[in-house]
Design an enzyme around this catalytic site. Structure first.
Site, mmCIF file in Angstrom:
data_model
loop_
_atom_site.group_PDB
_atom_site.id
_atom_site.type_symbol
_atom_site.label_atom_id
_atom_site.label_comp_id
_atom_site.label_asym_id
_atom_site.label_seq_id
_atom_site.Cartn_x
_atom_site.Cartn_y
_atom_site.Cartn_z
ATOM 1 N N GLY A 10 0.863 -1.247 -0.040
ATOM 2 C CA GLY A 10 0.054 0.104 -0.102
ATOM 3 C C GLY A 10 0.783 1.395 0.053
ATOM 4 O O GLY A 10 0.504 2.229 0.506
ATOM 5 N N GLY A 13 -0.340 4.996 -0.924
ATOM 6 C CA GLY A 13 -1.437 5.747 -0.146
ATOM 7 C C GLY A 13 -1.356 6.800 0.735
ATOM 8 O O GLY A 13 0.062 7.311 0.787
ATOM 9 N N GLN A 14 -2.241 7.399 1.373
ATOM 10 C CA GLN A 14 -1.849 8.440 2.123
ATOM 11 C C GLN A 14 -0.765 8.409 3.192
ATOM 12 O O GLN A 14 0.015 9.174 3.221
ATOM 13 C CB GLN A 14 -3.079 8.900 2.940
ATOM 14 C CG GLN A 14 -3.173 10.124 3.627
ATOM 15 C CD GLN A 14 -4.280 10.276 4.729
ATOM 16 O OE1 GLN A 14 -4.911 9.484 5.268
ATOM 17 N NE2 GLN A 14 -4.483 11.505 5.319
ATOM 18 N N ASP A 36 2.288 -1.826 -4.623
ATOM 19 C CA ASP A 36 1.095 -1.411 -4.559
ATOM 20 C C ASP A 36 0.516 -1.880 -5.743
ATOM 21 O O ASP A 36 1.202 -2.697 -6.731
ATOM 22 C CB ASP A 36 1.021 0.215 -4.765
ATOM 23 C CG ASP A 36 -0.278 0.744 -3.854
ATOM 24 O OD1 ASP A 36 -1.435 0.061 -4.155
ATOM 25 O OD2 ASP A 36 -0.325 1.541 -2.985
ATOM 26 N N ILE A 37 -1.000 -1.787 -6.006
ATOM 27 C CA ILE A 37 -1.533 -2.291 -7.264
ATOM 28 C C ILE A 37 -1.088 -1.373 -8.424
ATOM 29 O O ILE A 37 -1.060 -1.818 -9.636
ATOM 30 C CB ILE A 37 -3.113 -2.631 -7.161
ATOM 31 C CG1 ILE A 37 -3.743 -1.641 -6.470
ATOM 32 C CG2 ILE A 37 -3.242 -3.853 -6.436
ATOM 33 C CD1 ILE A 37 -5.276 -1.614 -6.460
ATOM 34 N N TYR A 142 -14.929 -1.829 7.682
ATOM 35 C CA TYR A 142 -13.626 -1.696 7.908
ATOM 36 C C TYR A 142 -13.114 -2.028 9.244
ATOM 37 O O TYR A 142 -12.027 -2.436 9.539
ATOM 38 C CB TYR A 142 -13.498 -0.235 7.700
ATOM 39 C CG TYR A 142 -12.194 0.560 7.869
ATOM 40 C CD1 TYR A 142 -11.103 0.093 7.511
ATOM 41 C CD2 TYR A 142 -12.061 1.774 8.874
ATOM 42 C CE1 TYR A 142 -9.875 0.693 7.508
ATOM 43 C CE2 TYR A 142 -11.036 2.511 9.183
ATOM 44 C CZ TYR A 142 -9.891 1.978 8.637
ATOM 45 O OH TYR A 142 -8.715 2.691 8.652
HETATM 46 C C1 AKB Z 1 -11.085 6.411 7.689
HETATM 47 O O1 AKB Z 1 -11.798 7.463 8.094
HETATM 48 O O2 AKB Z 1 -11.522 5.497 7.351
HETATM 49 C C2 AKB Z 1 -9.509 6.278 8.252
HETATM 50 C C3 AKB Z 1 -9.499 5.864 9.837
HETATM 51 C C4 AKB Z 1 -9.827 6.646 10.944
HETATM 52 O O3 AKB Z 1 -9.005 4.868 9.951
HETATM 53 N N1 AKB Z 1 -9.127 7.725 8.269
#
Ligand code: AKB
Length: 320
Positions: A10, A13-14, A36-37, A142
């Site tokens: 990754g 990413g950010q 990364d992809i 998530y």
């Molecule tokens: C999100 O908003 O999904 C992320 C986190 C808080 O893990 N920035």
């Protein structure tokens, strides 16, 4: 410990893009493989490998052939994208993490670093000063998968003595790589609007308090944890860290000290429900005690730094 060969998943990413710069200045770009992809711009000398964390065969080959001893596993689907595509979030966050741990175990990797998140908490978690050990019942894909990743990391440490370490990031504010898939992203987006003089439509209610941190502190903390003596760590995967707490209204007020004509309207969308299930502040005391976590940026300093760096970048690229 000196990391000899580091793999970052990754990497574009950010967090990944900023971690790579810091890793290459600390350890030398020749020691780092960024994966990364899709390819992105990397510091000179850092090698890029196109790799999907779901491709276990490719991962085994990259780790084995490059003698990787340290993995920073950042590939993940964030909260907002995870709600749009829960199946993808489940695969990348659970299977991807399992692949990294299993490949690391089999190929004798010494250390695996995996960030977790405030997303692991849920509505039953206390709202303020949340400790490491608390009620954890996430409601987003998530959160569920990142909590699963925490448990997997702890399992690999206890069962196989694989040195897996992680911390729970709050919302992260940064100017180098814009985030696009999270719930805390409003706290980055608004700066682009403020600096370019455009009105901002905020997707969270003005009183939605969340824990936050500026990216240099987030990277510094991750590296500090990665370098800490293992004997001092009481936890593996789940250190809470945070620098400050604000709601959108509070952030916009500070930005308006420097850019008074910022205009904001509030139009909460599906991300409001996600934010409402997360705590407002975390207790970082265990990270402070075990590996000397100490953020340097308060909110005002963060805002000033963001505005000046963004202005500089947008001017350089002709967007201002
Ligand atoms: C999100 O908003 O999904 C992320 C986190 C808080 O893990 N920035």
């Amino acid at each position: 410990m000196v990391f000899k060969h580091i793999l970052v998943t990754g990497a574009c990413g950010q967090v990944g893009s900023e971690l790579i710069s810091e890793l290459s200045s600390r350890y030398g770009s020749e020691r780092i493989i960024a994966s990364d992809i899709k390819k992105c711009t990397l510091p000179e000398g850092v090698r890029f490998v196109s790799m999907n964390v779901l491709d276990r065969t490719a991962m085994d080959a990259v780790i084995r052939e490059n003698g990787i001893d340290t993995v920073f596993h950042l590939a993940a689907i964030l909260s907002a994208d995870g709600e749009k595509n829960p199946t993808l979030a489940f695969s990348v966050n659970m299977q991807g993490t399992f692949n990294v741990l299993e490949s690391s175990r089999i190929n004798s990797v010494e250390r695996v670093m995996i960030p977790s998140t405030i997303g692991v908490f849920g509505p039953e978690t206390p709202k303020e000063n949340v400790p490491v050990l608390t009620i954890i019942k996430p409601r987003t894909m998530y959160g569920i998968t990142k909590y699963g990743a925490e448990l997997l990391g702890n399992y690999y440490f206890e069962k196989y003595s694989l040195d897996v370490r992680g911390l729970r990031y709050p919302g992260l504010i940064s100017y180098k790589t814009p985030p696009t898939a999270g719930t805390t992203d409003y706290a980055v987006d608004v700066f682009y609007h403020a600096v370019t003089g455009k009105p901002y439509t905020c997707f969270l209610r003005k009183d939605t308090k969340l824990p936050m941190m500026y990216m240099p502190d987030a990277i510094g903390a991750f590296l500090k944890l990665s370098e800490a003596p293992r004997s001092r760590l009481r936890y593996s995967m789940d250190y809470n860290i945070s620098a400050f707490t604000f709601d959108p209204e509070g952030l916009f007020r500070v930005i308006m000290k420097y850019i008074p004509d910022l205009r904001v309207i509030y139009e909460p969308d599906f991300r409001q429900k996600i934010a409402d299930s997360w705590p407002a502040s975390l207790d970082s005391i265990d990270a402070e005690k075990d590996w000397e976590f100490k953020p340097e940026y308060d909110l005002d300093h963060t805002v000033r730094d963001m505005i000046s760096h963004l202005r500089e970048r947008l001017q350089k690229t002709g967007h201002l």
